[in-house]
Design a protein around this motif. Structure first.
Motif, PDB file in Angstrom:
ATOM      1  N   THR A  12       0.496  -0.911  -0.657  1.00 14.77           N
ATOM      2  CA  THR A  12      -0.496  -0.169   0.280  1.00 14.77           C
ATOM      3  C   THR A  12       0.764   0.865  -0.076  1.00 14.77           C
ATOM      4  N   LEU A  13       1.947   0.836   1.009  1.00 13.65           N
ATOM      5  CA  LEU A  13       3.001   2.674   0.539  1.00 13.65           C
ATOM      6  C   LEU A  13       4.289   2.114   0.463  1.00 13.65           C
ATOM      7  N   VAL A  14       4.096   0.943   0.769  1.00 14.37           N
ATOM      8  CA  VAL A  14       5.663   0.360   0.305  1.00 14.37           C
ATOM      9  C   VAL A  14       6.105  -0.309  -0.885  1.00 14.37           C
ATOM     10  N   ASP A  15       6.282  -1.039  -1.878  1.00 11.39           N
ATOM     11  CA  ASP A  15       6.626  -1.721  -3.116  1.00 11.39           C
ATOM     12  C   ASP A  15       6.641  -2.938  -2.247  1.00 11.39           C
ATOM     13  N   THR A  16       6.281  -4.403  -1.779  1.00 13.03           N
ATOM     14  CA  THR A  16       6.867  -5.237  -0.573  1.00 13.03           C
ATOM     15  C   THR A  16       5.756  -6.832  -0.749  1.00 13.03           C
ATOM     16  N   ASN A  17       4.399  -6.640  -1.373  1.00 17.01           N
ATOM     17  CA  ASN A  17       3.704  -8.004  -1.797  1.00 17.01           C
ATOM     18  C   ASN A  17       4.632  -8.667  -2.541  1.00 17.01           C
ATOM     19  N   VAL A  18       4.822  -7.953  -3.843  1.00 16.45           N
ATOM     20  CA  VAL A  18       5.346  -9.643  -5.258  1.00 16.45           C
ATOM     21  C   VAL A  18       6.871 -10.197  -3.678  1.00 16.45           C
ATOM     22  N   LEU A  19       7.560  -9.129  -3.670  1.00 13.39           N
ATOM     23  CA  LEU A  19       8.308  -9.194  -3.000  1.00 13.39           C
ATOM     24  C   LEU A  19       8.326 -10.645  -1.177  1.00 13.39           C
ATOM     25  N   ARG A  20       7.588 -10.902  -0.976  1.00 16.45           N
ATOM     26  CA  ARG A  20       6.752 -11.022   0.205  1.00 16.45           C
ATOM     27  C   ARG A  20       6.588 -12.704  -0.258  1.00 16.45           C
ATOM     28  N   ALA A  21       6.074 -12.983  -1.325  1.00 15.19           N
ATOM     29  CA  ALA A  21       5.569 -13.066  -2.181  1.00 15.19           C
ATOM     30  C   ALA A  21       6.878 -14.400  -2.503  1.00 15.19           C
ATOM     31  N   ARG A  22       7.545 -13.641  -3.344  1.00 13.86           N
ATOM     32  CA  ARG A  22       8.716 -14.452  -3.835  1.00 13.86           C
ATOM     33  C   ARG A  22       9.402 -15.200  -2.275  1.00 13.86           C
ATOM     34  N   ALA A  23       9.493 -14.677  -1.607  1.00 16.44           N
ATOM     35  CA  ALA A  23       9.832 -15.405  -0.385  1.00 16.44           C
ATOM     36  C   ALA A  23      10.014 -16.319   0.337  1.00 16.44           C
ATOM     37  N   TRP A  24       7.789 -16.642   0.090  1.00 19.28           N
ATOM     38  CA  TRP A  24       7.160 -17.623  -0.001  1.00 19.28           C
ATOM     39  C   TRP A  24       7.526 -19.198  -0.787  1.00 19.28           C
ATOM     40  N   GLN A  25       7.365 -18.256  -2.232  1.00 18.83           N
ATOM     41  CA  GLN A  25       7.921 -19.165  -2.949  1.00 18.83           C
ATOM     42  C   GLN A  25       9.376 -19.926  -2.760  1.00 18.83           C
ATOM     43  N   GLU A  26      10.653 -19.643  -2.740  1.00 16.21           N
ATOM     44  CA  GLU A  26      12.192 -20.012  -2.584  1.00 16.21           C
ATOM     45  C   GLU A  26      11.272 -20.628  -0.535  1.00 16.21           C
ATOM     46  N   ALA A  27      11.283 -19.983   0.341  1.00 14.54           N
ATOM     47  CA  ALA A  27      11.010 -21.130   1.202  1.00 14.54           C
ATOM     48  C   ALA A  27      10.346 -22.534   0.670  1.00 14.54           C
ATOM     49  N   ALA A  42      -2.357 -15.314  -4.933  1.00  7.87           N
ATOM     50  CA  ALA A  42      -3.660 -15.689  -4.870  1.00  7.87           C
ATOM     51  C   ALA A  42      -4.036 -15.643  -4.146  1.00  7.87           C
ATOM     52  N   HIS A  43      -3.287 -16.963  -2.989  1.00 13.28           N
ATOM     53  CA  HIS A  43      -4.097 -17.524  -1.405  1.00 13.28           C
ATOM     54  C   HIS A  43      -3.747 -16.668  -0.453  1.00 13.28           C
ATOM     55  N   LEU A  44      -2.056 -15.479  -1.293  1.00 13.58           N
ATOM     56  CA  LEU A  44      -2.176 -14.645  -0.080  1.00 13.58           C
ATOM     57  C   LEU A  44      -3.283 -13.426  -0.341  1.00 13.58           C
ATOM     58  N   ALA A  45      -3.852 -13.386  -0.925  1.00 16.87           N
ATOM     59  CA  ALA A  45      -5.017 -12.238  -1.414  1.00 16.87           C
ATOM     60  C   ALA A  45      -5.504 -12.436  -0.727  1.00 16.87           C
ATOM     61  N   ARG A  46      -6.027 -13.462  -0.267  1.00 16.00           N
ATOM     62  CA  ARG A  46      -6.993 -13.683   0.557  1.00 16.00           C
ATOM     63  C   ARG A  46      -7.363 -13.972   1.886  1.00 16.00           C
ATOM     64  N   LEU A  47      -5.633 -14.699   2.383  1.00 19.27           N
ATOM     65  CA  LEU A  47      -5.251 -15.933   3.649  1.00 19.27           C
ATOM     66  C   LEU A  47      -4.092 -15.203   4.354  1.00 19.27           C
ATOM     67  N   LEU A 185      -6.240  -0.053  -3.294  1.00 21.98           N
ATOM     68  CA  LEU A 185      -5.518   0.365  -4.355  1.00 21.98           C
ATOM     69  C   LEU A 185      -3.920  -0.402  -4.748  1.00 21.98           C
ATOM     70  N   VAL A 186      -4.416  -0.820  -6.383  1.00 19.35           N
ATOM     71  CA  VAL A 186      -3.983  -1.977  -7.058  1.00 19.35           C
ATOM     72  C   VAL A 186      -2.324  -1.969  -7.014  1.00 19.35           C
ATOM     73  N   CYS A 187      -1.742  -0.925  -6.471  1.00 21.70           N
ATOM     74  CA  CYS A 187      -0.300  -0.907  -6.528  1.00 21.70           C
ATOM     75  C   CYS A 187       0.397  -2.234  -5.978  1.00 21.70           C
ATOM     76  N   GLY A 188      -0.316  -3.038  -5.433  1.00 23.61           N
ATOM     77  CA  GLY A 188      -0.072  -3.981  -4.237  1.00 23.61           C
ATOM     78  C   GLY A 188      -0.063  -5.767  -5.053  1.00 23.61           C
ATOM     79  N   GLY A 189      -0.629  -5.072  -6.694  1.00 24.15           N
ATOM     80  CA  GLY A 189      -0.756  -6.569  -7.409  1.00 24.15           C
ATOM     81  C   GLY A 189      -2.098  -7.024  -7.746  1.00 24.15           C
ATOM     82  N   TYR A 190      -2.695  -6.924  -7.032  1.00 29.02           N
ATOM     83  CA  TYR A 190      -4.198  -6.961  -7.625  1.00 29.02           C
ATOM     84  C   TYR A 190      -4.887  -6.026  -8.004  1.00 29.02           C
ATOM     85  N   SER A 191      -6.257  -6.357  -9.055  1.00 32.83           N
ATOM     86  CA  SER A 191      -6.949  -6.184  -9.983  1.00 32.83           C
ATOM     87  C   SER A 191      -8.175  -5.354  -8.918  1.00 32.83           C
TER      88      SER A 191
END
Length: 223
Positions: A12-27, A42-47, A185-191
């Motif tokens: 929302t204020l800092v561009d982190t959503n994709v970074l956080r998801a990539r860290a989950w993917q790597e973990a 997709a799951h981060l969006a809801r859960l 705000l759509v800057c977080g990666g969601y439509s």
């Protein structure tokens, strides 16, 4: 009672959503679980951070969830957090809100030290009236309890005098259940469709877009 606005920070204020998801993917990959990034998002969006149960079998979740969560936190802190950048217009938007009488709170699922890092990165410490994270609440519905705690810290007894701005459908769903009106705000990666479906009363692109279109936003129509 004073007007109040509650911001989520991640995406929302800092561009982190994709970074956080990539860290989950790597973990997940380091523990032998291959999950494509769109599925993680997709799951981060809801859960939110409780999304592992949707990605793993019941047995794998019971065996690995705690370890994965701890590993993800360390991995994000050590390798991903430094890549996060503020979205344009954040400082100017918060200054405009303060100038027009809004009280501002940050309500984030970020770790407390992570939130302080972002506040320093944004340079907005003097524009914030309250801040809270999941470390300040004790419950399973963080997307409701964290903004509720932010409202309490602002001295509000209810949600009528407040709005929330977030970029994750998960957070907007929580705000809606709390009775707190939310803007997306759509800057977080969601439509826009994702955000409106989660309860957003209006949707903008970035903090800069919201600032530019301030006069046509719900912010301008508040008493």
């Amino acid at each position: 009672m004073p007007k109040a606005i509650v911001f989520e920070v991640n995406g929302t204020l800092v561009d982190t959503n994709v970074l956080r998801a990539r860290a989950w993917q790597e973990a997940l990959a380091r523990h032998g679980f291959q999950v494509r990034l769109p599925r993680v998002m997709a799951h981060l969006a809801r859960l939110g951070d409780g999304f592992l149960s949707a990605l793993l079998s019941e047995d794998d979740f019971l065996r690995h969830a705690d370890e994965l969560t701890s590993f993800h936190r360390a991995l994000f802190h050590e390798e991903y957090r430094a890549r996060a950048r503020p979205f344009l217009g954040v400082t100017e938007l918060l200054q405009r809100l303060r100038d027009e009488g809004w009280r501002v709170a940050l309500a984030s699922t970020a770790e407390p030290d992570e939130l302080e890092h972002y506040i320093d990165l944004l340079g907005v410490g003097d524009l914030i009236d309250a801040r809270t994270t999941d470390a300040d609440v004790d419950g399973a519905r963080l997307n409701e309890e964290i903004p509720a705690e932010a409202l309490r810290l602002l001295g509000l007894d209810g949600t009528d005098e407040a709005l929330m701005i977030a970029a994750l459908p998960y957070d907007l769903e929580g705000a809606s259940r709390l009775g707190l009106r939310g803007m997306g705000l759509v800057c977080g990666g969601y439509s826009e469709e994702d955000l409106r479906g989660a309860g957003a009363i209006d949707v903008f692109g970035t903090p800069q877009d919201l600032l530019t279109r301030y006069a046509e936003s719900p912010l301008a129509s508040e008493p």
